[in-house]
Design a protein around this motif. Structure first.
Motif, short mmCIF file in Angstrom:
data_model
loop_
_atom_site.label_atom_id
_atom_site.label_comp_id
_atom_site.label_asym_id
_atom_site.label_seq_id
_atom_site.Cartn_x
_atom_site.Cartn_y
_atom_site.Cartn_z
N ASN A 1 0.82 -1.22 0.00
CA ASN A 1 0.00 0.00 0.00
C ASN A 1 0.84 1.26 0.00
OD1 ASN A 1 -2.45 -1.32 -0.04
ND2 ASN A 1 -2.62 -1.42 2.18
N ASN A 2 2.11 1.14 0.39
CA ASN A 2 2.99 2.32 0.42
C ASN A 2 3.68 2.56 -0.91
OD1 ASN A 2 2.32 2.72 3.06
ND2 ASN A 2 4.16 1.81 3.91
N ILE A 3 3.53 1.62 -1.87
CA ILE A 3 4.12 1.80 -3.20
C ILE A 3 3.16 2.60 -4.06
CG2 ILE A 3 4.99 0.63 -5.26
CD1 ILE A 3 6.73 0.21 -2.84
N GLN A 4 3.64 3.72 -4.54
CA GLN A 4 2.79 4.58 -5.37
C GLN A 4 2.87 4.13 -6.83
OE1 GLN A 4 3.96 8.64 -4.69
NE2 GLN A 4 3.92 8.41 -2.47
N GLN A 5 1.74 3.63 -7.32
CA GLN A 5 1.69 3.21 -8.72
C GLN A 5 0.27 3.37 -9.24
OE1 GLN A 5 1.51 0.87 -6.35
NE2 GLN A 5 0.34 -0.89 -7.06
N GLU A 6 0.15 3.54 -10.55
CA GLU A 6 -1.15 3.77 -11.15
C GLU A 6 -1.81 2.48 -11.58
OE1 GLU A 6 -0.56 6.53 -14.30
OE2 GLU A 6 -0.01 8.20 -12.96
N LYS A 7 -1.03 1.41 -11.71
CA LYS A 7 -1.60 0.12 -12.11
C LYS A 7 -0.91 -0.98 -11.33
CE LYS A 7 1.53 0.34 -16.11
NZ LYS A 7 1.66 0.23 -17.57
N LYS A 8 -1.13 -2.23 -11.70
CA LYS A 8 -0.59 -3.36 -10.95
C LYS A 8 0.88 -3.61 -11.22
CE LYS A 8 -4.97 -5.80 -10.36
NZ LYS A 8 -5.72 -7.06 -10.60
N THR A 9 1.44 -2.90 -12.18
CA THR A 9 2.87 -3.02 -12.46
C THR A 9 3.52 -1.65 -12.35
OG1 THR A 9 2.59 -2.68 -14.85
CG2 THR A 9 2.49 -4.96 -14.03
N ILE A 10 4.86 -1.66 -12.21
CA ILE A 10 5.60 -0.42 -12.10
C ILE A 10 6.98 -0.63 -12.73
CG2 ILE A 10 6.50 -1.04 -9.82
CD1 ILE A 10 6.40 1.91 -9.05
N LYS A 11 7.49 0.39 -13.36
CA LYS A 11 8.82 0.28 -13.97
C LYS A 11 9.87 0.05 -12.88
CE LYS A 11 8.03 3.00 -18.17
NZ LYS A 11 8.45 4.19 -18.95
#
Length: 402
Positions: A332-342
């Motif tokens: 929950n502390n990872i800021q991302q717009e979708k289920k994956t992140i670069k």
């Protein structure tokens, strides 16, 4: 003097500045207990370490023989409190207020002596006020005084609506202090305006005004916002020991000193020794373990704190992965717009204080591994899921957890 220093420890605001000394002297002369008020609206049923910062200060007053009054804002919760976030909080039903209040009161016993606490509900007097009496109370406060509240002022400047019931709320909270004849009102720094309203109203009713003591707001697990159930960044007082340990280990390093001072019950000398150890190069993870065990001992017991540490070691230490302990990171502390992140964006969030260009160099040099595999492509899409392990450089190991 020792008593004064103890009561002032960790307090961020005291109004007026010398008010505590005067109140204690007054109580001594009159041979009576001070009335210490803490009010809350039962808007959510669970207490967390942020609430505990104020509650532990109340316990200190209790230990000195003073009267703590827990004021449950069952009336004010039904009209809705300004949130400080440019919008009003939705009012609660009578049933929700009752349920939440019962849960709060049951949890208070983890910190304060509930048998010596007086618990009152502000519906006891606010429900009885006639409309004429309400108007008379409102007449004692000016619009200019209300506009000193930061969020009111900001919303007015930005042409954001402010409902009349929101402006009435702090007046009613202040009137509570008149009714219970409070000597001191406690709260977080976000309650400063409402608490000072109690002072103003007591003065208009020709009473000796309460002093205000505001405790700092403990930051949540994200290291940015204050600890809040709505932000899902809390360590609850009723969390099981394993969760308490894991969540404490997940706090950013820059929160260590704040947690040391506000959440532990170490003595001042012990806190200073731990702080010195950290400043002298001790691994932050080891300091977090000390803090985590202390927290669990306070709200459970020392045996369970030891078991929680062993569980943490077994779960987050993988000998096949260079025998290193992994820092747990809440998804929950990872800021991302979708289920994956670069990959580069994930690493920037994990390794605080490193620039994006520095992270890029680490990745491209092969110094980053995801689940034991090197990845030199900064644009690799990483699926955000529990159990994902990331190594950055030689010494930093992270594991995503839910």
């Amino acid at each position: 003097m020792e008593t004064i220093n103890r009561l002032k420890e960790n307090v961020e605001i005291i109004l007026p500045e010398n008010g505590l000394e005067e109140k204690l002297e007054q109580a001594k002369k009159e041979n009576r207990k001070l009335i210490i008020k803490l009010g809350f609206d039962p808007t959510a049923p669970d207490l967390h370490l942020g609430h505990a910062v104020v509650l532990k200060k109340l316990r200190e007053f209790q230990d000195l023989g003073h009267q703590v009054i827990i004021l449950v804002g069952d009336f004010t919760a039904r009209i809705g409190d300004p949130t400080g976030k440019n919008k009003s909080r939705k009012p609660l039903s009578v049933e929700a207020v009752k349920h939440n209040a019962e849960t709060y009161i049951n949890q208070l016993s983890k910190i304060i002596d509930i048998d010596k606490v007086k618990i009152v509900f502000n519906s006891e007097w606010l429900d009885k006020l006639s409309f004429t009496e309400v108007i008379q109370v409102l007449s004692k406060v000016t619009v200019a005084q209300l506009m000193h509240r930061n969020d009111f002022n900001k919303r007015f400047t930005e042409n954001t609506p402010i409902a009349m019931h929101e402006m009435v709320y702090p007046i009613l909270q202040g009137f509570d202090s008149v009714e219970i004849k409070a000597d001191i009102e406690m709260g977080g720094t976000d309650q400063l305006f409402n608490c000072t309203m109690g002072r103003k109203l007591q003065e208009t009713f020709e009473m000796n005004p309460q002093i205000v003591m505001c405790m700092p707001l403990l930051k949540g697990l994200d290291g940015i916002e204050k600890m809040s159930k709505s932000l899902n960044n809390i360590i609850g007082l009723t969390d099981n020991p394993k969760d308490m340990f894991g969540k404490t280990m997940s706090i950013p390093d820059n929160l260590i000193e704040e947690f040391l001072h506000l959440t532990t019950d170490f003595s001042l000398n012990e806190k200073q020794a731990i702080k010195n150890s950290l400043n002298n190069g001790e691994n932050p993870m080891e300091i977090k373990k000390i803090i985590a065990k202390n927290i669990i001992t306070q709200y459970h017991n020392s045996s369970l704190s030891q078991q929680a540490e062993e569980h943490f070691k077994n779960q987050f230490q993988n000998k096949k992965f260079e025998e290193k302990e992994f820092v747990p990171i809440l998804i929950n502390n990872i800021q991302q717009e979708k289920k994956t992140i670069k990959l580069i964006d994930l690493c920037v969030q994990l390794k605080k204080g490193f620039s994006k260009s520095a992270i890029r160099r680490l990745i491209e040099s092969g110094a980053v591994q995801v689940n034991l595999k090197k990845d030199k492509d900064i644009n690799t899409e990483i699926t955000i899921k529990s159990g994902t392990k990331i190594k950055i450089g030689k010494r930093d190991f992270y594991e995503l957890i839910e």
